[in-house]
Scaffold this motif. Structure first.
Motif, short mmCIF file in Angstrom:
data_model
loop_
_atom_site.label_atom_id
_atom_site.label_comp_id
_atom_site.label_asym_id
_atom_site.label_seq_id
_atom_site.Cartn_x
_atom_site.Cartn_y
_atom_site.Cartn_z
N GLU A 174 -2.74 -4.88 3.06
CA GLU A 174 -3.82 -5.13 2.10
C GLU A 174 -3.43 -4.63 0.71
O GLU A 174 -2.66 -3.67 0.57
N TRP B 104 -12.09 -9.16 7.56
CA TRP B 104 -12.13 -7.91 6.81
C TRP B 104 -13.18 -7.00 7.40
O TRP B 104 -14.31 -7.43 7.68
N TYR C 217 -11.08 -0.70 3.12
CA TYR C 217 -11.18 -2.05 3.64
C TYR C 217 -9.92 -2.42 4.40
O TYR C 217 -8.81 -2.24 3.90
N CYS D 183 -7.78 -5.34 6.67
CA CYS D 183 -7.53 -6.71 7.09
C CYS D 183 -7.24 -6.71 8.58
O CYS D 183 -6.60 -5.80 9.09
#
Length: 124
Positions: A6, A36, A94, A96
């Motif tokens: 990411e 996500w 966050y 992926c």
């Protein structure tokens, strides 16, 4: 193995936008759903957005509907998350994620491959 990396996180103010990118390598994205997820400090990981393999249906958490958009470029093995009108509560790492898409309609859990994450911090 599928490797996911990411990028695009950062420190922004409330109301700003960010675009996260996820680059895949090791294997092609053939028949993979992508998504996500995020983990805020002191909280469990939560679903944010996912996209199926074909025809590319999208799914969003209620908290981000209308603000976030997930997209993918199959030819370039890239997945994106456009985040608009960011709020302080969006602050999180966050991640992926990817999984084989069997066409069973489950796109909010069960992902097998994960990136290392990118930090998104939204100040008020």
């Amino acid at each position: 193995q599928v490797q996911l990396v990411e990028s695009g996180g950062g420190l922004v103010q409330a109301g700003d936008s960010l675009r996260l990118s996820c680059a895949a390598s090791g294997r092609t994205f053939s028949n993979y759903a992508m998504g996500w997820f995020r983990r805020a400090p002191g909280k469990e990981r939560e679903f944010v957005a996912t996209i199926s393999w074909d025809p590319g249906h999208t799914f969003y958490a209620d908290s981000v509907k209308g603000r976030f958009t997930i997209s993918r470029d199959k030819a370039e093995n890239m997945v994106y998350l456009q985040m608009n009108n960011l709020k302080p509560e969006d602050t999180a790492v966050y991640y992926c994620a990817a999984k084989v898409d069997y066409g069973l309609g489950e796109y909010t859990d069960g992902f097998d491959y994960w990136g290392q994450g990118t930090q998104v911090t939204v100040s008020s």
